[in-house]
Design an enzyme around this catalytic site. Structure first.
Site, PDB file in Angstrom:
ATOM      1  N   LEU A  53      -5.570   8.468  10.765  1.00 46.83           N
ATOM      2  CA  LEU A  53      -5.933   9.393  11.833  1.00 46.83           C
ATOM      3  C   LEU A  53      -6.082   8.663  13.164  1.00 46.83           C
ATOM      4  O   LEU A  53      -6.663   7.579  13.228  1.00 46.83           O
ATOM      5  CB  LEU A  53      -7.245  10.109  11.494  1.00 46.83           C
ATOM      6  CG  LEU A  53      -7.290  10.875  10.174  1.00 46.83           C
ATOM      7  CD1 LEU A  53      -8.622  11.598  10.040  1.00 46.83           C
ATOM      8  CD2 LEU A  53      -6.135  11.855  10.048  1.00 46.83           C
ATOM      9  N   GLY A  98      -6.382   7.728   6.765  1.00 43.80           N
ATOM     10  CA  GLY A  98      -5.582   8.939   6.638  1.00 43.80           C
ATOM     11  C   GLY A  98      -4.208   8.684   6.058  1.00 43.80           C
ATOM     12  O   GLY A  98      -3.620   9.570   5.429  1.00 43.80           O
ATOM     13  N   ASN A 122     -10.802   3.506   4.270  1.00 44.35           N
ATOM     14  CA  ASN A 122     -11.717   2.509   4.839  1.00 44.35           C
ATOM     15  C   ASN A 122     -12.522   3.040   6.026  1.00 44.35           C
ATOM     16  O   ASN A 122     -12.899   2.295   6.926  1.00 44.35           O
ATOM     17  CB  ASN A 122     -10.927   1.271   5.275  1.00 44.35           C
ATOM     18  CG  ASN A 122      -9.915   1.556   6.357  1.00 44.35           C
ATOM     19  OD1 ASN A 122      -9.348   2.643   6.407  1.00 44.35           O
ATOM     20  ND2 ASN A 122      -9.680   0.606   7.227  1.00 44.35           N
ATOM     21  N   GLU A 123     -12.814   4.346   6.020  1.00 41.43           N
ATOM     22  CA  GLU A 123     -13.509   4.959   7.154  1.00 41.43           C
ATOM     23  C   GLU A 123     -14.884   4.361   7.432  1.00 41.43           C
ATOM     24  O   GLU A 123     -15.376   4.448   8.558  1.00 41.43           O
ATOM     25  CB  GLU A 123     -13.647   6.470   6.933  1.00 41.43           C
ATOM     26  CG  GLU A 123     -12.383   7.273   7.216  1.00 41.43           C
ATOM     27  CD  GLU A 123     -11.405   7.244   6.059  1.00 41.43           C
ATOM     28  OE1 GLU A 123     -10.357   7.880   6.165  1.00 41.43           O
ATOM     29  OE2 GLU A 123     -11.688   6.574   5.042  1.00 41.43           O
TER      30      GLU A 123
END
Length: 232
Positions: A53, A98, A122-123
């Site tokens: 994202l 994303g 891995n946010e």
């Protein structure tokens, strides 16, 4: 035996509003083509399947823009995860966040056999914990749980892990590794899809409320500043 025609779709490096919308339109066209029974999702760019994202779609944007972006990302997931075609992710480079989600929505994942490429949700490295603030965020988690199991998902999300290609194969995040120069360019899911469909609008509102918080905007700003320092 009927033939399955493979069609390629090449996402941009980062998933933004325009690329999400374009992806959905392309997939709809393929769904309407009765001669097309399968689709291969890959990247036209070397070394990067998808960078995930686009942070700039979430930082400093109006609530309306954030909502429009999140709805487009929802739609992309719904179209791909709920497709009646056979879907294959040809992961020809790194695939964080994303990008990993896009790969997980496919029926089968083939990754280039290169230990330098990473894949994972891995946010948490951005200060955002997957699944705690959004119905759709929890679908991120659910999609991974359905693929690699609860314990592996728990560890991966808490630590923000990016798996190398060999490790991704070991934990079941991808199904097959192939030599990089050989990678192609070209069901149990309805309940999960229904959960998002029944709460899309409230999920968009929750996302907008969350992503526009000063603390989250600060985390995104600090992360982007750290990236700029690395490039300096």
């Amino acid at each position: 035996m009927s033939q399955r025609r493979k069609s390629s779709s090449s996402p941009k490096i980062k998933v933004d509003l325009d690329s999400s919308t374009e992806f959905c339109i392309s997939l709809e066209k393929l769904e309407m083509d009765r001669s097309c029974r399968g689709v291969v999702v890959t990247s036209a760019l070397p070394k990067i399947f998808s960078a995930g994202l686009d942070i700039m779609e979430m930082y400093g944007k109006s609530p309306e823009r954030c909502g429009e972006f999140w709805k487009a990302v929802q739609e992309m997931w719904l179209k791909l995860y709920g497709s009646n075609m056979v879907t294959i992710a040809a992961i020809n480079g790194s695939s964080p966040a994303g990008g990993c989600l896009m790969a997980l929505t496919c029926d089968y994942r083939i990754m280039a056999e290169n230990p330098r490429y990473g894949i994972g949700l891995n946010e948490t490295q951005l200060g955002i914990r997957v699944g705690l603030w959004s119905v759709f965020g929890r679908r991120f988690k659910d999609t991974m749980v359905n693929t690699v199991g609860h314990r592996t998902t728990e560890m991966a999300l808490e630590l923000g892990l990016l798996y190398s290609a060999p490790d991704a194969l070991r934990v079941g995040l991808v199904d097959q590794l192939v030599p990089e120069d050989k990678i192609t360019k070209s069901m149990m899911r309805k309940p999960v899809i229904d959960k998002l469909l029944s709460s899309r609008e409230s999920d968009i509102k929750n996302f907008v409320s969350f992503i526009t918080k000063e603390s989250i905007q600060k985390s995104l700003r600090m992360y982007m500043e750290s990236l700029r320092k690395r490039k300096a």
